[in-house]
Design an enzyme around this catalytic site. Structure first.
Site, PDB file in Angstrom:
ATOM      1  N   THR A  14       0.526  -0.879  -0.193  1.00 59.20           N
ATOM      2  CA  THR A  14      -0.142   0.099  -0.185  1.00 59.20           C
ATOM      3  C   THR A  14       0.742   1.249   0.079  1.00 59.20           C
ATOM      4  O   THR A  14       1.521   1.669  -1.500  1.00 59.20           O
ATOM      5  CB  THR A  14      -0.696  -0.248   0.924  1.00 59.20           C
ATOM      6  OG1 THR A  14      -0.291  -0.241   2.268  1.00 59.20           O
ATOM      7  CG2 THR A  14      -1.913  -1.297   1.633  1.00 59.20           C
TER       8      THR A  14
ATOM      9  N   GLU B 237       7.130   4.767   7.510  1.00 59.58           N
ATOM     10  CA  GLU B 237       5.894   5.922   6.528  1.00 59.58           C
ATOM     11  C   GLU B 237       6.546   7.314   6.979  1.00 59.58           C
ATOM     12  O   GLU B 237       7.293   7.567   8.144  1.00 59.58           O
ATOM     13  CB  GLU B 237       5.005   6.238   6.504  1.00 59.58           C
ATOM     14  CG  GLU B 237       4.005   5.174   6.055  1.00 59.58           C
ATOM     15  CD  GLU B 237       2.518   5.205   6.504  1.00 59.58           C
ATOM     16  OE1 GLU B 237       1.654   4.909   5.682  1.00 59.58           O
ATOM     17  OE2 GLU B 237       2.453   5.991   7.780  1.00 59.58           O
TER      18      GLU B 237
ATOM     19  N   LYS C 249       3.948  -7.120   4.301  1.00 58.26           N
ATOM     20  CA  LYS C 249       3.482  -6.086   3.745  1.00 58.26           C
ATOM     21  C   LYS C 249       3.627  -4.892   5.098  1.00 58.26           C
ATOM     22  O   LYS C 249       2.547  -5.311   6.013  1.00 58.26           O
ATOM     23  CB  LYS C 249       2.686  -5.206   3.208  1.00 58.26           C
ATOM     24  CG  LYS C 249       1.313  -5.693   2.889  1.00 58.26           C
ATOM     25  CD  LYS C 249      -0.128  -5.377   4.448  1.00 58.26           C
ATOM     26  CE  LYS C 249       0.386  -3.474   3.429  1.00 58.26           C
ATOM     27  NZ  LYS C 249      -0.049  -2.358   4.764  1.00 58.26           N
TER      28      LYS C 249
ATOM     29  N   THR D   9       0.614  -2.774  11.543  1.00 61.84           N
ATOM     30  CA  THR D   9       0.028  -3.599  10.028  1.00 61.84           C
ATOM     31  C   THR D   9       0.381  -3.632   9.525  1.00 61.84           C
ATOM     32  O   THR D   9       1.183  -3.142   8.638  1.00 61.84           O
ATOM     33  CB  THR D   9      -0.456  -1.930  10.141  1.00 61.84           C
ATOM     34  OG1 THR D   9      -1.670  -1.444  11.406  1.00 61.84           O
ATOM     35  CG2 THR D   9      -1.898  -1.630   9.409  1.00 61.84           C
TER      36      THR D   9
ATOM     37  N   ASN E 250       0.269  10.615   6.117  1.00 62.78           N
ATOM     38  CA  ASN E 250      -0.617  10.217   6.770  1.00 62.78           C
ATOM     39  C   ASN E 250      -2.012  11.455   6.679  1.00 62.78           C
ATOM     40  O   ASN E 250      -3.830  10.972   7.126  1.00 62.78           O
ATOM     41  CB  ASN E 250      -0.970   9.845   8.088  1.00 62.78           C
ATOM     42  CG  ASN E 250      -0.122   8.932   8.882  1.00 62.78           C
ATOM     43  OD1 ASN E 250      -0.758   7.327   8.168  1.00 62.78           O
ATOM     44  ND2 ASN E 250       1.096   8.606   8.508  1.00 62.78           N
TER      45      ASN E 250
ATOM     46  N   THR F  16      -6.612   5.919   5.408  1.00 64.94           N
ATOM     47  CA  THR F  16      -6.470   4.423   5.784  1.00 64.94           C
ATOM     48  C   THR F  16      -7.906   4.217   6.877  1.00 64.94           C
ATOM     49  O   THR F  16      -8.426   4.358   6.865  1.00 64.94           O
ATOM     50  CB  THR F  16      -5.517   3.932   6.831  1.00 64.94           C
ATOM     51  OG1 THR F  16      -5.624   5.153   7.913  1.00 64.94           O
ATOM     52  CG2 THR F  16      -4.418   4.300   5.813  1.00 64.94           C
TER      53      THR F  16
END
Length: 394
Positions: A156, A266, A177, A188, A389, A394
């Site tokens: 993702t 991230e 992932k 996650t 974000n 999400t």
């Protein structure tokens, strides 16, 4: 097993099709705006043993509910990115049932033989008109060389694929992932691990539980727990080898994948290993490590290359005494080997620490309350994390 003490030699250039008896594929079905988004991993046997560890979040996606109802022995797994199929109610669960049934019909299996995993946006229905044809395309593309495509299809916000394998008399391979919402239990993430070792169902379950505890449950990027976390182990028995060291080798693969997740977190500019020594128990050490890893103040300081040990000890102090007993006046803290906090007070000059040159930062904490040592990986908090974000749902 500590992250820093694995003696398993890992190959990160291959994944789920490294062991004998497996085929995989990854295709673009159009669920995402671009790139591959449907992956398959198929166990061709001769053995069909499986085990799974699932998110402990009370809010779970439809595929997790499907997996909780599974009895084991899955022979194939279908994974999609771009839609989590979470918070979709009965219709979403029916989509999962249809997904398993469709793949089963194409492979000559029963729906119960199929594991289902999804990742992506919460609160949206899957585009079944795209997923089902994509599954058919992925079946046609199945190959013993398809592991890399499968690893790509489950991404993702990941910037790179995550694969790992260990070879020998038998082989273990895996893909994962995850780049954000990395918090226990698990992270996650979706993860499929394969092996051609001969295992019983009990051996597979016990080994996977132990490996997850020492890997995916020892990373904590941002304190956010997913609705879709799944780690699935499939065993083909194709090597004919009954292993004696399977848990150790499986843990090495899982730790490599978990470490790759943190390295791709991230927006992160530093990977941070928190090592808690002198804990009264593993639970105590882990509670302290988690408290420190979730300090946004500390993570922001490290992004600014500030070895702010005061933000470490203040977080240590938030853990209740009944969970982690220690004397605050005996706390010691090191940043990259420099003893900045000694006996609960000022130690060496913080100017001796330069965090900028290295991606990795080691924070060591000694509680002087016992003999247990615990390690946990996290990362810093950057402008890019906030931007990503705020721009990506999400």
């Amino acid at each position: 097993m500590l992250f820093s003490q694995s003696n398993v030699e890992i190959d990160t250039t291959c994944g789920v099709t490294a062991p004998a008896g497996f085929r995989a594929s990854g295709v673009a079905a159009g669920i995402k705006s671009s790139g591959r988004d449907v992956a398959l991993v198929v166990n061709d046997g001769p053995q069909f043993v499986s085990a799974a560890v699932l998110t402990s979040n009370r809010v779970v996606a439809a595929p997790v509910t499907w997996m909780k109802n599974a009895t084991g022995g899955q022979r194939a797994v279908v994974l999609n990115s771009g839609c989590a199929n979470a918070a979709t109610g009965v219709p979403g669960y029916e989509d999962t049932v249809a997904t398993a049934g469709h793949l089963a019909s194409l492979l000559g299996l029963e729906p119960a033989d199929v594991a289902v995993c999804s990742t992506g946006m919460i609160g949206q229905r899957l585009a079944m008109d795209k997923l089902l044809p994509g599954i058919a395309e992925a079946v046609a593309a199945l190959s013993e060389e398809g592991g890399a495509d499968a690893a790509d299809a489950i991404r993702t916000t990941d910037t790179v694929t995550k694969e790992a394998a260990v070879r020998g008399p038998y082989t273990i391979g895996g893909m994962a992932k995850g780049a954000g919402m990395l918090a226990p239990a698990l992270a996650t993430m979706l993860c499929v691990i394969t092996t051609d070792a001969l295992l019983s169902a009990d051996q597979a379950r016990d080994a996977l539980d132990a490996a997850v505890r020492a890997s995916f449950n020892r990373i904590d990027s941002d304190g956010a727990m997913s609705t879709n976390d799944t780690v699935l182990l499939l065993a083909s028995g194709a090597s004919g080898v009954v292993p004696e060291d399977f848990t150790e080798r499986l843990t090495g693969v899982a730790q490599s994948l978990a470490r790759q997740l943190v390295a791709d977190a991230e927006g992160a500019s530093h990977d941070i290993l928190i090592r808690v020594r002198g804990a009264s128990s593993q639970e105590a050490g882990l509670a302290v490590a988690r408290a420190v890893s979730r300090s946004t103040l500390l993570k922001a300081a490290i992004f600014g290359n500030d070895p702010n040990w005061g933000r470490v000890i203040s977080q240590v102090g938030t853990v209740p005494e009944e969970i982690a007993p220690f004397d605050p006046d005996r706390l010691d803290v090191w940043f990259n080997g420099v003893h900045l906090c000694q006996g609960g007070g000022v130690g060496q000059d913080r100017a001796l620490v330069d965090l900028a040159p290295s991606r990795e930062v080691l924070i060591e904490i000694d509680l002087h309350a016992g003999g247990e040592v615990v390690e946990l990986w996290t990362n810093d908090l950057t402008h890019d994390y906030v931007h990503e974000n705020s721009a990506y749902s999400t």
